[in-house]
Motif scaffolding. Sequence first.
Motif, PDB file in Angstrom:
ATOM      1  N   ARG A   5       0.824  -1.200   0.000  1.00 48.07           N
ATOM      2  CA  ARG A   5       0.000   0.000   0.000  1.00 48.07           C
ATOM      3  C   ARG A   5       0.861   1.254   0.000  1.00 48.07           C
ATOM      4  N   GLN A   6       1.946   1.234   0.750  1.00 40.49           N
ATOM      5  CA  GLN A   6       2.782   2.420   0.886  1.00 40.49           C
ATOM      6  C   GLN A   6       3.568   2.720  -0.388  1.00 40.49           C
ATOM      7  N   VAL A   7       4.108   1.707  -1.049  1.00 45.99           N
ATOM      8  CA  VAL A   7       4.923   1.962  -2.248  1.00 45.99           C
ATOM      9  C   VAL A   7       4.077   2.011  -3.509  1.00 45.99           C
ATOM     10  N   GLY A   8       2.841   1.490  -3.440  1.00 44.66           N
ATOM     11  CA  GLY A   8       1.924   1.604  -4.564  1.00 44.66           C
ATOM     12  C   GLY A   8       2.128   0.600  -5.678  1.00 44.66           C
ATOM     13  N   ILE A   9       3.079  -0.293  -5.542  1.00 49.64           N
ATOM     14  CA  ILE A   9       3.348  -1.302  -6.570  1.00 49.64           C
ATOM     15  C   ILE A   9       3.499  -2.655  -5.889  1.00 49.64           C
ATOM     16  N   SER A  10       2.730  -3.627  -6.317  1.00 47.32           N
ATOM     17  CA  SER A  10       2.858  -4.968  -5.757  1.00 47.32           C
ATOM     18  C   SER A  10       4.101  -5.644  -6.313  1.00 47.32           C
ATOM     19  N   PRO A  11       4.609  -6.670  -5.636  1.00 51.04           N
ATOM     20  CA  PRO A  11       5.777  -7.387  -6.171  1.00 51.04           C
ATOM     21  C   PRO A  11       5.528  -7.928  -7.573  1.00 51.04           C
ATOM     22  N   GLN A  12       4.319  -8.419  -7.819  1.00 54.52           N
ATOM     23  CA  GLN A  12       4.007  -8.994  -9.131  1.00 54.52           C
ATOM     24  C   GLN A  12       4.016  -7.924 -10.217  1.00 54.52           C
ATOM     25  N   GLU A  13       3.430  -6.761  -9.906  1.00 54.08           N
ATOM     26  CA  GLU A  13       3.445  -5.671 -10.884  1.00 54.08           C
ATOM     27  C   GLU A  13       4.866  -5.187 -11.140  1.00 54.08           C
ATOM     28  N   LEU A  14       5.662  -5.123 -10.071  1.00 55.62           N
ATOM     29  CA  LEU A  14       7.055  -4.707 -10.227  1.00 55.62           C
ATOM     30  C   LEU A  14       7.811  -5.697 -11.097  1.00 55.62           C
ATOM     31  N   ASP A  15       7.549  -6.988 -10.894  1.00 55.62           N
ATOM     32  CA  ASP A  15       8.199  -8.010 -11.715  1.00 55.62           C
ATOM     33  C   ASP A  15       7.907  -7.772 -13.192  1.00 55.62           C
ATOM     34  N   ARG A  16       6.647  -7.453 -13.500  1.00 54.61           N
ATOM     35  CA  ARG A  16       6.265  -7.233 -14.906  1.00 54.61           C
ATOM     36  C   ARG A  16       6.964  -6.003 -15.480  1.00 54.61           C
ATOM     37  N   ARG A  17       7.113  -4.975 -14.674  1.00 53.69           N
ATOM     38  CA  ARG A  17       7.753  -3.743 -15.164  1.00 53.69           C
ATOM     39  C   ARG A  17       9.245  -3.933 -15.405  1.00 53.69           C
ATOM     40  N   VAL A  18       9.833  -4.834 -14.632  1.00 54.14           N
ATOM     41  CA  VAL A  18      11.294  -4.983 -14.674  1.00 54.14           C
ATOM     42  C   VAL A  18      11.742  -6.088 -15.622  1.00 54.14           C
TER      43      VAL A  18
END
Length: 263
Positions: A5-18
């Motif tokens: 909630r604080q960073v606004g990006i879930s680990p899964q979404e971050l994985d997709r972006r990276v």
Amino acid sequence: MSTIRQVGISPQELDRRVEQKRWHQWCIAEPALATVSGLAEARKLRGQAEDQILGALLRLASQHGGDDELAGVAVIHQLENVVTGIARRTSHLTSEDIDGIVVGAMWEQIRMFNIAQKQHFGASIFHATRRAVLAILLPDGVGKRARPLVMLNPQEWFFERASLVWSPQGDDSSETLAKLLRWAMLEGLVDDSDVRLLVRLVEADRANPDIPKWNRGACSVAAVTQLAEEEGVCLRSIRRARDRAIQRLRDAASEYTDLTEVA
């Protein structure tokens, strides 16, 4: 999870972006990352292997390094247990959103990370974040002082046995020790759990009118007995924890601005 909630990006979404191109670029800049297939695998690591990945991500995230904010988000996800632990152990100091405070403090440490550091990356961010959080929650830090004398006698009224040879503003003894405690916590010389234990012992002792005043304090047998019953542990466990806390506080007092004498 509060960290998401604080960073606004879930680990899964971050994985997709990276994934793919960005991850490949990261691996070129930081070869240590090539030892894992991606952030999902990195989050499963522990020990030295995890620390090396953290070091690589921190260098990418730092404004003095790669200046990549997504790498910073990856560090926060990697250290989610650290965020949770610091928040849990400092939540009693504020009524505000402690998760937001901790994540904000960690983000600042990540972005300002010294890329010349070679090891102990996770521990470094933990201690730096904890100090930053305590500095926010306990703003009245202690500056340089001139030869204070701090009396620490656990057999007496604990918060009333601190005294100063030199006091610029006429601080009373309880304020003096409170400042010592804040300084020691900010420096990481004592743990907030140590302070809470001593405070609970003193409060339990003061609430018992049957104990003669000369015997009151953190060493009160009745107070130790009460806490042992409340915690469901044996008396020895409370005594050992108390003795460790008092010794840490004595050690902290001896280092107080490097000008402290302990009586």
